[in-house]
Write an enzyme that holds these catalytic residues in place. Structure first.
Site, PDB file in Angstrom:
ATOM      1  CD1 TRP A 163      -3.008   1.892   0.436  1.00 52.48           C
ATOM      2  CD2 TRP A 163      -2.369   1.957   2.779  1.00 52.48           C
ATOM      3  NE1 TRP A 163      -3.370   2.522   0.491  1.00 52.48           N
ATOM      4  CE2 TRP A 163      -3.314   2.452   2.155  1.00 52.48           C
ATOM      5  CE3 TRP A 163      -1.411   1.737   4.535  1.00 52.48           C
ATOM      6  CZ2 TRP A 163      -3.356   3.374   3.636  1.00 52.48           C
ATOM      7  CZ3 TRP A 163      -1.662   2.516   4.939  1.00 52.48           C
ATOM      8  CH2 TRP A 163      -2.974   4.062   5.036  1.00 52.48           C
ATOM      9  CG  ASP A 244      -1.399  -2.786   7.890  1.00 56.39           C
ATOM     10  OD1 ASP A 244      -2.466  -2.879   8.863  1.00 56.39           O
ATOM     11  OD2 ASP A 244      -1.437  -1.230   7.070  1.00 56.39           O
ATOM     12  CE  LYS A 280     -10.640  -0.730   2.380  1.00 55.10           C
ATOM     13  NZ  LYS A 280      -9.161  -0.059   3.345  1.00 55.10           N
TER      14      LYS A 280
END
Length: 431
Positions: A163, A244, A280
């Site tokens: 990311w 993460d 999310k």
């Protein structure tokens, strides 16, 4: 001139009998007017810029598969029923006072059970230093600053690719970055051999950033057996894994399965760090609800580490927001409401898995000479399509389809209404 106008206005307010204000010399005026003259516009964020371009496009056929946010099969944003119920309980019943610097104790407790396990020995032994964070981004940034402050000579190994904001976070925390092999372009899968070589060749005691599940942007995850080999090699090298975990539950539909990598490392006796996000898996994108946790050697060390994490947070944002923390706490602590959430997060994951199958089937029906197995082999919100920047540019200019130029497709933006159109366009630019 603006400074002179303000001075003249001040004199008028003071009256005619007042002593005049001293006039600024021309040099001072020039310095004031050019103080920020050297500042150039920042480059557009590669992800957020996609949405800006999409919104500016008047075409009725436009499709946005760049945004990293879930959409229903009509392409609309979703608020989960469990979230609506939690908000109903909050409204008019709970206050909006400041949280402590470390955030909501209740939310942290529930987050740790989700990540480390309901009956985790580490929770019982109070070995985990944890604070509420501004979603996953904030959790990563807090950890990066902690790393810089207390291990100033360390560096962070980041997967290639990752990311894009990961690089920004550790760069701004002034932590030196190295990369390690992860994605294999030819197979569109995991470069496991390269990954293991880089783990072995890194200096002992290195910090590694790992995606717990649904790797962003590739959607490529190690298998359980590969995770065990990675953990074993980390143990030999005394590396520190920082996970993460932005997609727990959202990847497979099962939060326990999506936490498997973390559980393997815990079983093997590692100290770990973990960034959690509820953007999310609960759809709390704008609430910035997350948690940072660090597993320590004992309770005393955990108390010290938590106190330092709070000290880092204090000048950043003082204390985290309360509303998202209340929503998360209510959902995870109420067994009935948690079951509703588990059903809804599985529904989101299943829809995305279904769209992966539909996209692959449509491409194969069109007679594409390419293999599209990776579309269904990958997992999570994103599909790393393998398309080149030039092919992506053609999708945008000829078909009004928007995605990042690395070929990352947000499967959340694919619907039964646009999947055939998307497949036809991809076929045209790749055949």
């Amino acid at each position: 001139m603006a400074l002179y106008r303000r001075a003249a206005s001040a004199i008028r307010r003071r009256g005619a009998g007042a002593l005049p204000l001293p006039l600024l010399p021309a040099r001072a005026m020039a310095m004031a007017s050019s103080l920020f003259g050297h500042v150039e516009p920042a480059p557009k964020d590669p992800i957020l810029g996609v949405t800006e371009a999409f919104l500016a496009d008047p075409s009725p056929d436009k499709v946005n598969v760049g945004v990293g946010a879930y959409r229903d099969d009509d392409g609309k944003p979703v608020v989960l029923d469990c979230v609506r119920e939690a908000e109903r309980r909050i409204a008019g019943n709970l206050n909006m006072e400041y949280l402590p610097m470390g955030g909501s104790i209740h939310m942290i407790e529930e987050s740790l059970k989700l990540a480390y396990g309901e009956d985790s020995e580490f929770i019982k032994d109070k070995r985990i230093a944890a604070v509420q964070a501004l979603s996953g981004t904030g959790a990563c940034r807090l950890f990066a600053d902690f790393q810089k402050r207390f291990l100033p000579d360390s560096q962070i190994y980041i997967p290639t690719p990752t990311w894009s904001n990961h690089h920004n976070i550790w760069r701004d925390a002034q932590v030196p970055q190295r990369t390690f092999s992860y994605y294999h372009p030819e197979s569109r899968g995991l470069d496991f051999a390269g990954l293991m070589d880089d783990i072995k060749n890194a200096p002992n005691g290195s910090f590694f950033l790992l995606h717990a599940c649904a790797h962003n942007p590739t959607g490529v995850d190690p298998t359980e057996e590969q995770w065990r080999e990675i953990s074993y090699q980390f143990k030999l090298k005394n590396h520190f894994p920082f996970f993460d975990m932005a997609y727990q539950g959202f990847a497979s539909g099962d939060p326990e399965r999506d936490a498997k990598a973390i559980r393997i490392f815990l079983e093997d006796g590692h100290q770990i760090g973990c960034a959690q996000s509820y953007a999310k898996n609960m759809g709390l994108y704008g609430q910035r609800a997350g948690c940072l946790s660090i597993l320590c050697e004992d309770e005393m060390q955990a108390v010290a580490v938590k106190s330092q994490l709070q000290q880092i947070a204090r000048p950043m944002y003082s204390n985290p927001p309360v509303h998202g923390a209340l929503v998360v706490s209510i959902i995870l602590s109420d067994p009935e409401l948690k079951n509703v959430w588990l059903g809804e997060v599985k529904g989101m994951a299943d829809r995305i898995i279904g769209m992966r199958k539909a996209l692959r089937e449509n491409l194969e029906k069109l007679g594409s000479p390419l293999s599209w197995e990776h579309v269904t082999n990958q997992i999570g919100m994103f599909c790393y399509s393998g398309m080149t920047p030039e092919q992506v540019d053609r999708l945008t200019s000829e078909y009004h389809i928007y995605m990042t130029r690395n070929g990352r497709i947000s499967m959340a933006g694919v619907t039964t209404g646009n999947v055939a159109y998307l497949a036809n366009a991809i076929h045209d630019v790749t055949k």
